[in-house]
Design an enzyme around this catalytic site. Structure first.
Site, PDB file in Angstrom:
ATOM      1  CG  HIS A  86      -8.090  -3.035   6.383  1.00 48.33           C
ATOM      2  ND1 HIS A  86      -6.849  -3.120   6.978  1.00 48.33           N
ATOM      3  CD2 HIS A  86      -8.272  -1.730   6.091  1.00 48.33           C
ATOM      4  CE1 HIS A  86      -6.310  -1.907   7.048  1.00 48.33           C
ATOM      5  NE2 HIS A  86      -7.146  -1.044   6.516  1.00 48.33           N
ATOM      6  CG  ASP A 106      10.500  -4.434 -10.554  1.00 51.90           C
ATOM      7  OD1 ASP A 106       9.867  -5.017 -11.462  1.00 51.90           O
ATOM      8  OD2 ASP A 106      11.684  -4.067 -10.687  1.00 51.90           O
TER       9      ASP A 106
END
Length: 460
Positions: A163, A378
């Protein structure tokens, strides 16, 4: 009661994917927002994709692996390793060691997960394998990716990020670039920018704002959430549930955002469930993306951490005895605290105070990822059926954090799914309290079955 989904995952030996072309070997400093203690952990994300007949003959593992090598040419710091210097300062050793990549196959199809495709996911540890030695913060891969083929022709893309390297907006920027290159583009449509110096402490550092989120609070009663006997569940909030919650607010507060309204409700219900003493302070921490709060805004392409942990503090007694509108006002004020000056003040505090962790004692942290765009990523097979955080309760102290994730339930209703992590007995009280808030709606009583049809949509 529905039977838990059990399946087998066969993994190939993990490998390192390195940039497909030579990249700079250099040391890049993280910002003073990036390297605070509260971000020194790994955050998991998971994406589910349907079979697409237009992609017949294409192997998602091969497509993603090859695209990853090309994408790392642009995002080469992700192929490096984190080092720590003087004053706990973190930096990336850009050495092309690579991202850890896992190829896998599962003997299950997408439909077997049911309509309630949301956290907590069955067998998450199999879909995002924790390679021994890979989960430390320093000197280990900054990113782990596993692509798991499903027997229906669909696949699961799972990723774990250190993170300190970026927030949800930064991560989705990288994942979108990976998707673009998977679909044949030569370079990302948004060029990545490092620019971490924009969020560094000033010289000399000077804390100019109040930062109660970093107060060091004693916990003599041991009220930090226990790590054993934790229950993980997800809750769906659609138009019906939100209308029922808003009905409890005075008229002038009913136009507040979904985020503020839900946060006030969940904070109050959660506090009731945990049963703190009336005089004990409780906290709500609202993650706020600060990119647009700079003048000028942080540049498009910046993929570092650019959020703050503003906090509202009250006593448990006041939170519980007052109407929900009291909590709502506190939430709204906390969100409004974040400015460019506030972010500089946080960076200065990090340097002066040794990069402290935000306060976890009697704290509840919420993060809205509805606009992050995980579901839009995608790789050539279309948008994800589910895309976003793999679980709630992540961080150095499990149980503190919840995410607000866009979701469509089994009835086709658009809303949010929110994973919550609590001790088992507190979870039972939480469910009861939350159900009482929405009991004027047509929500069914909590159950572990009925995906998308009841208030609780998933549990383990």
């Amino acid at each position: 009661m529905a039977e838990p989904l059990l399946f087998t995952v066969k993994r190939q030996a993990p490998e390192f994917v390195t940039p497909s072309k030579p990249t700079p070997h250099e040391i890049k400093l993280l910002s003073d927002i990036d390297d605070q203690d509260g971000l020194r952990f790994q955050i998991p994300v998971i994406q589910f994709y349907k079979y697409d007949p237009n992609m017949a003959g294409k192997d998602p593992v091969d497509v993603v692996r090859k695209a990853l090598a090309k994408t790392l040419v642009f995002y080469y710091p992700f192929a490096g390793r984190l080092r720590e210097g003087v004053g706990r300062k973190l930096m990336v050793d850009c050495n092309e060691e690579g991202v850890l990549f896992i190829e896998a196959d599962a003997d299950v199809g997408l439909k077997d997960f049911g309509d309630a495709l949301q956290p907590p996911f069955p067998c998450l540890e199999e879909l995002l394998f924790d390679v021994p030695g890979s989960s430390e913060v320093l000197n280990t891969p900054l990113m782990v990716i596993q692509v798991t083929r499903l027997n229906c022709g669909g696949f699961i893309f799972a990723l774990r990020l250190n993170h300190t390297m970026g927030d949800a907006a930064g991560l989705t920027q990288f994942m979108s670039a990976l998707g673009e290159i998977s679909r044949g583009m030569k370079e990302p449509s948004i060029p990545p920018l490092w620019c971490r110096e924009l969020l560094n402490a000033r010289n000399p550092p000077k804390v100019t704002c109040t930062h109660r989120e970093y107060e060091q609070i004693a916990d003599p009663k041991g009220t930090i959430i226990p790590l054993d006997d934790m229950a993980h569940r997800s809750f769906f909030f659609g138009p019906t549930e939100l209308a029922a919650i808003r009905a409890l607010l005075p008229h002038h507060q009913q136009k507040r955002s979904d985020f503020e309204t839900l946060t006030a409700c969940l904070w109050r219900c959660r506090t009731i469930a945990l049963q703190p003493d009336a005089d004990e302070e409780v906290r709500i921490i609202c993650i706020v993306n600060s990119r647009s709060r700079f003048n000028p805004p942080l540049p498009k392409g910046f993929y570092g951490n650019a959020f703050a942990f503003p906090v509202a503090v009250t006593t448990a007694g006041k939170l519980i005895k007052n109407p929900m509108g009291y909590a709502l006002e506190l939430v709204q004020k906390a969100k409004g605290d974040v400015t460019q000056e506030y972010m500089h003040s946080v960076a200065d505090l990090m340097v002066l105070k040794g990069r402290p962790h935000f306060t976890v004692v009697r704290s509840f942290l919420v993060s809205d990822v509805t606009r992050a765009g995980f579901g839009d990523v995608d790789f050539g097979w279309g948008k994800a059926v589910y895309g976003g955080p793999a679980k709630g309760g992540v961080g150095a102290v499990p149980g503190v954090a919840s995410f607000y994730i866009p979701f469509v339930n089994g009835k086709g209703e658009k809303g949010l799914v929110i994973p919550v992590c609590l001790p088992a007995q507190a979870m039972e009280r939480f469910v009861e309290e939350l159900d009482s808030v929405v009991n004027n709606s047509n929500v069914t009583k909590p159950t572990k079955s009925g995906p998308g049809s009841g208030f609780i949509t998933s549990s383990l």
